[in-house]
Design an enzyme around this catalytic site. Structure first.
Site, PDB file in Angstrom:
ATOM      1  N   CYS A 169     -42.193  38.583 -20.002  1.00 57.03           N
ATOM      2  CA  CYS A 169     -42.648  38.632 -21.200  1.00 57.03           C
ATOM      3  C   CYS A 169     -43.649  37.774 -21.837  1.00 57.03           C
ATOM      4  O   CYS A 169     -43.804  36.699 -21.348  1.00 57.03           O
ATOM      5  CB  CYS A 169     -41.691  38.724 -22.352  1.00 57.03           C
TER       6      CYS A 169
ATOM      7  N   GLU B 171     -43.938  36.469 -24.643  1.00 56.87           N
ATOM      8  CA  GLU B 171     -43.380  35.426 -25.494  1.00 56.87           C
ATOM      9  C   GLU B 171     -42.942  34.210 -24.461  1.00 56.87           C
ATOM     10  O   GLU B 171     -43.419  32.999 -24.614  1.00 56.87           O
ATOM     11  CB  GLU B 171     -41.987  35.731 -26.275  1.00 56.87           C
TER      12      GLU B 171
ATOM     13  N   CYS C 277     -38.048  41.142 -27.533  1.00 57.64           N
ATOM     14  CA  CYS C 277     -36.513  41.501 -27.085  1.00 57.64           C
ATOM     15  C   CYS C 277     -35.450  40.329 -26.810  1.00 57.64           C
ATOM     16  O   CYS C 277     -35.543  39.241 -27.250  1.00 57.64           O
ATOM     17  CB  CYS C 277     -36.792  41.987 -25.518  1.00 57.64           C
TER      18      CYS C 277
ATOM     19  N   CYS D 127     -36.081  37.370 -25.010  1.00 59.98           N
ATOM     20  CA  CYS D 127     -37.169  36.429 -25.414  1.00 59.98           C
ATOM     21  C   CYS D 127     -36.499  35.902 -26.737  1.00 59.98           C
ATOM     22  O   CYS D 127     -36.577  34.591 -27.105  1.00 59.98           O
ATOM     23  CB  CYS D 127     -38.266  37.044 -25.814  1.00 59.98           C
TER      24      CYS D 127
END
Length: 138
Positions: A58, A60, A99, A102
């Site tokens: 991801c 992040e 998510c 994250c």
């Protein structure tokens, strides 16, 4: 969600939007994140899509790793945005909420980090722990 959106927050959103505009690639990079440290540095990164979904990283996570690799660890605010798919009628780059994985990662590395999200069609800013209720303790 009791934090006002500042000019610095709007600049952070713009930084996330700018990097995904530059680095967008169908089936490779469609989400980006921007992270501001408590001293004002801004880092940006895109996510890494993989043919095996569990290998995908991801945005992040990428931006947190980038900041830490440069010696920064005191995080103030983070935001993620998603570029529309090529066949989407809506061409706007929109803010997306982190998510679950994250959220855990942000809380692990920035326990008092704020997150910019959309709420009722407007920007909102909240504590990461508000997005992760009843989190386990480390």
């Amino acid at each position: 969600m009791d934090y006002e959106i500042s000019i610095e927050d709007e600049t952070l959103v713009a930084a996330a939007q700018e990097i995904i505009r530059k680095r967008y690639e169908w089936e490779r990079h469609h989400v980006s994140a921007a992270l501001r440290t408590k001293t004002g540095e801004i880092f940006t990164a895109v996510h890494l899509e993989a043919s095996l979904p569990r290998v995908t990283v991801c945005a992040e996570a990428m931006v947190i790793g980038k900041a830490i690799s440069e010696g920064y660890k005191d995080f103030d605010t983070i935001v993620a945005v998603r570029h529309p798919d090529p066949d989407s009628e809506d061409r706007e780059i929109k803010i997306v909420s982190p998510c679950g994985m994250c959220r855990e990662l942000i809380a692990d590395y920035g326990r008092d980090c704020k997150v910019i999200i959309m709420q009722e069609d407007k920007l909102a800013k909240t504590d990461i722990l508000e997005l992760l209720p009843m989190r386990y303790s480390r």
